[in-house]
Design an enzyme around this catalytic site. Structure first.
Site, PDB file in Angstrom:
ATOM      1  N   GLU A  48       0.866  -1.187   0.000  1.00 56.37           N
ATOM      2  CA  GLU A  48       0.000   0.000   0.000  1.00 56.37           C
ATOM      3  C   GLU A  48       0.905   1.240   0.000  1.00 56.37           C
ATOM      4  O   GLU A  48       1.986   1.220   0.632  1.00 56.37           O
ATOM      5  CB  GLU A  48      -0.845  -0.016   1.282  1.00 56.37           C
ATOM      6  CG  GLU A  48      -1.585   1.259   1.603  1.00 56.37           C
ATOM      7  CD  GLU A  48      -2.137   1.278   3.042  1.00 56.37           C
ATOM      8  OE1 GLU A  48      -1.481   0.719   3.939  1.00 56.37           O
ATOM      9  OE2 GLU A  48      -3.232   1.839   3.234  1.00 56.37           O
ATOM     10  N   LYS A 133      -9.398   2.228  -1.730  1.00 55.10           N
ATOM     11  CA  LYS A 133      -9.594   1.705  -0.372  1.00 55.10           C
ATOM     12  C   LYS A 133     -10.925   2.166   0.229  1.00 55.10           C
ATOM     13  O   LYS A 133     -11.223   3.360   0.297  1.00 55.10           O
ATOM     14  CB  LYS A 133      -8.440   2.160   0.531  1.00 55.10           C
ATOM     15  CG  LYS A 133      -8.419   1.531   1.921  1.00 55.10           C
ATOM     16  CD  LYS A 133      -7.153   1.968   2.642  1.00 55.10           C
ATOM     17  CE  LYS A 133      -7.009   1.308   3.992  1.00 55.10           C
ATOM     18  NZ  LYS A 133      -5.723   1.721   4.642  1.00 55.10           N
ATOM     19  N   CYS A 183      -4.853  -2.966   2.954  1.00 51.53           N
ATOM     20  CA  CYS A 183      -4.546  -2.817   4.374  1.00 51.53           C
ATOM     21  C   CYS A 183      -5.710  -3.080   5.310  1.00 51.53           C
ATOM     22  O   CYS A 183      -6.102  -4.221   5.507  1.00 51.53           O
ATOM     23  CB  CYS A 183      -3.939  -1.437   4.625  1.00 51.53           C
ATOM     24  SG  CYS A 183      -3.008  -1.423   6.156  1.00 51.53           S
TER      25      CYS A 183
HETATM   26  N1  ING Z   1      -3.122   0.431   8.788  1.00 50.55           N
HETATM   27  C1  ING Z   1      -3.572  -0.322   9.886  1.00 50.55           C
HETATM   28  C2  ING Z   1      -4.266  -1.625   9.460  1.00 50.55           C
HETATM   29  O1  ING Z   1      -5.477  -1.736   9.406  1.00 50.55           O
HETATM   30  C3  ING Z   1      -4.813  -0.434  11.978  1.00 50.55           C
HETATM   31  C4  ING Z   1      -4.433   0.451  10.825  1.00 50.55           C
HETATM   32  C5  ING Z   1      -3.848  -1.195  12.648  1.00 50.55           C
HETATM   33  C6  ING Z   1      -6.108  -0.522  12.327  1.00 50.55           C
HETATM   34  C7  ING Z   1      -4.232  -2.039  13.692  1.00 50.55           C
HETATM   35  C8  ING Z   1      -6.515  -1.359  13.377  1.00 50.55           C
HETATM   36  C9  ING Z   1      -5.574  -2.118  14.054  1.00 50.55           C
HETATM   37  O2  ING Z   1      -3.520  -2.559   9.245  1.00 50.55           O
HETATM   38  C10 ING Z   1      -3.752   0.827   7.645  1.00 50.55           C
HETATM   39  N2  ING Z   1      -3.026   1.558   6.783  1.00 50.55           N
HETATM   40  O3  ING Z   1      -4.925   0.562   7.426  1.00 50.55           O
END
Ligand code: ING
Length: 331
Positions: A48, A133, A183
Site C-alpha cells: 500500500e 480503499k 490494508c
Molecule cells: N493500517 C492499519 C491496518 O489496518 C490499523 C491500521 C492497525 C487498524 C491495527 C486497526 C488495528 O492494518 C492501515 N493503513 O490501514
C-alpha cells in the site's frame, strides 16, 4: 492434467523516509522485481502507498500541502521505470499509491479527489483493474491523545469502485480471477466475501501497519498485531477459497515502526511463504488454482449453502444495535 498455476511474489519494502524521493523508492522496487523474476515469479505485489512514506501519520492543516505525496497520473515519469521493468521481465504487478484526480462527485461536480488506490498491471503495462480503499481507519482531525496520528480519513475519500474482480491473463495462464483490497480492508470479512462472490482466485493486498497500537484505547499485546493481520488474511482465504499475496511496507519511518511479515496464503488458510525481515525482501510461492476448487465445491459452495435472507443486517445496518433484554418470566 494441465495445472493452472502461477508463481507469485511479495516485494516487501523496508521504510521509505519522508524526504526519500520517488525515484529512489522506484529503483528499490525495480530491484525487487528483478529478484522476484529471477526466482520464477510471474506476478509481484508491492505494498500500500508504496511510492512514499506513510504520510497519513503527519497532520497538515491544508490538505493541498499533502499533494506532493499523491500521483496525478499512472504511469508517470517517476513510475515509468517500474512499468518498463515489468515489460522487460514479463512480469505483472500490483501497486498501491495515493491517487489525486479531477473527477465528478455524487453531485456531478468535477473536483479534485484523493483516494488510497491500488492497481493490477499486466506485463505489457496495461492497467487491468483499479481499486480505491473502502475501509479508512483512524480519524480526520488532529487527535492530541495519540502519540502518532493516523489521518487516512483526512487525506482520502472512501473508495467508490466497490471490490472489483477481473479475469485477465497472467503468467502462462489465459485467465486468472484477480482482485484487490488495501490494508485495513483485510480486517473486514465483508470485503473478502464480495470478492469471493465474484469467484476471486488471487487477492493482492498491501499494508502499512504500525507495530504498536497507536490508539490510546487500551492495552494490546505486541505479538497480537501480527497475529491479527495473519488471522484476517488466513480466514479471508479459507472462507472464500482463494489465495492472497499480502505485502508489507515495514521498518521504522519517521520514528514509527511498521511490521513486516508479508505472507502468501492458500485456500486452506495456510501461510505458504512469510518474510523474515522488516526490510526490502522477496518471498515467492506457487499458486495452483485447483486448490480453490475444493473449497468452493464443498464447504464454501456459496450457491448451495449461503442464506442471504438471513443476512439483512450486514448491509442494512452500519453500527451494532443493542439486543432485546430478557425478562425473567418468574420475576
Ligand atoms: N493500517 C492499519 C491496518 O489496518 C490499523 C491500521 C492497525 C487498524 C491495527 C486497526 C488495528 O492494518 C492501515 N493503513 O490501514
Amino acid at each position: 492434467m494441465n495445472h493452472r498455476s502461477l508463481i507469485v511474489a511479495c516485494a516487501q519494502l523496508g521504510p521509505i523516509q519522508r524526504a526519500e524521493p520517488r525515484a529512489v523508492a522506484v529503483a528499490r522496487m525495480v530491484r525487487l522485481m528483478e529478484r522476484a523474476r529471477a526466482r520464477g515469479a510471474e506476478f509481484v505485489a508491492f505494498p500500500e502507498l508504496a511510492l512514499t512514506t506513510f504520510f497519513p501519520r503527519h497532520y497538515l492543516e491544508r490538505i493541498e500541502d499533502a499533494d506532493a505525496w499523491f500521483e496525478t497520473s499512472m504511469p508517470s515519469d517517476e513510475t515509468a521505470p517500474l512499468f518498463a521493468a515489468a515489460r522487460r521481465l514479463g512480469v505483472g504487478f500490483h501497486l498501491g499509491y495515493a491517487e489525486r484526480v479531477i473527477e465528478a462527485d455524487a453531485t456531478g461536480r468535477a473536483r479534485p479527489r484523493r483516494f488510497n488506490t491500488a492497481i493490477l498491471v499486466s506485463p505489457a503495462g496495461d492497467i487491468l483493474l483499479k481499486y480505491r480503499k473502502v475501509h479508512l481507519p483512524g480519524h480526520a482531525e488532529y487527535d492530541p491523545r495519540r502519540n502518532v496520528q493516523h489521518l487516512e480519513k483526512r487525506y482520502f475519500e472512501v473508495g467508490n469502485l466497490g471490490f472489483p474482480v477481473i479475469r485477465a491473463p497472467m503468467g502462462a495462464l489465459p485467465g486468472v480471477n484477480l482482485g484487490m483490497m488495501i490494508c485495513n480492508d483485510r480486517r473486514w470479512p465483508e470485503a473478502w466475501r464480495v470478492l469471493g462472490l465474484q469467484g476471486v482466485e488471487l487477492v493482492a493486498l498491501g499494508y502499512n501497519t504500525p507495530s504498536l497500537n497507536q490508539e490510546a484505547g487500551g492495552f494490546e499485546a505486541h505479538h497480537l498485531r501480527v497475529f491479527h493481520s495473519h488471522l484476517s488474511i488466513q480466514a479471508g482465504c479459507y472462507q472464500n477459497a482463494c489465495f492472497a499475496v499480502a505485502t508489507a511496507k515495514a521498518g521504522t519511518e519517521d520514528g514509527c515502526e511498521l511490521f513486516g511479515h508479508s505472507i502468501i496464503v492458500n485456500p486452506q488458510g495456510e501461510i505458504i511463504a512469510q518474510a523474515g525481515t522488516w526490510d526490502d525482501e522477496v518471498i515467492t510461492a506457487e499458486c495452483d488454482f485447483a486448490m480453490c476448487t475444493l473449497g468452493r465445491t464443498t464447504i464454501f459452495d456459496f450457491a448451495k449453502h449461503r442464506r442471504p435472507e438471513a443476512y439483512a443486517p450486514i448491509t442494512g445496518q452500519v453500527g451494532a444495535v443493542e439486543p432485546p433484554v430478557w425478562g425473567d418470566p418468574g420475576a
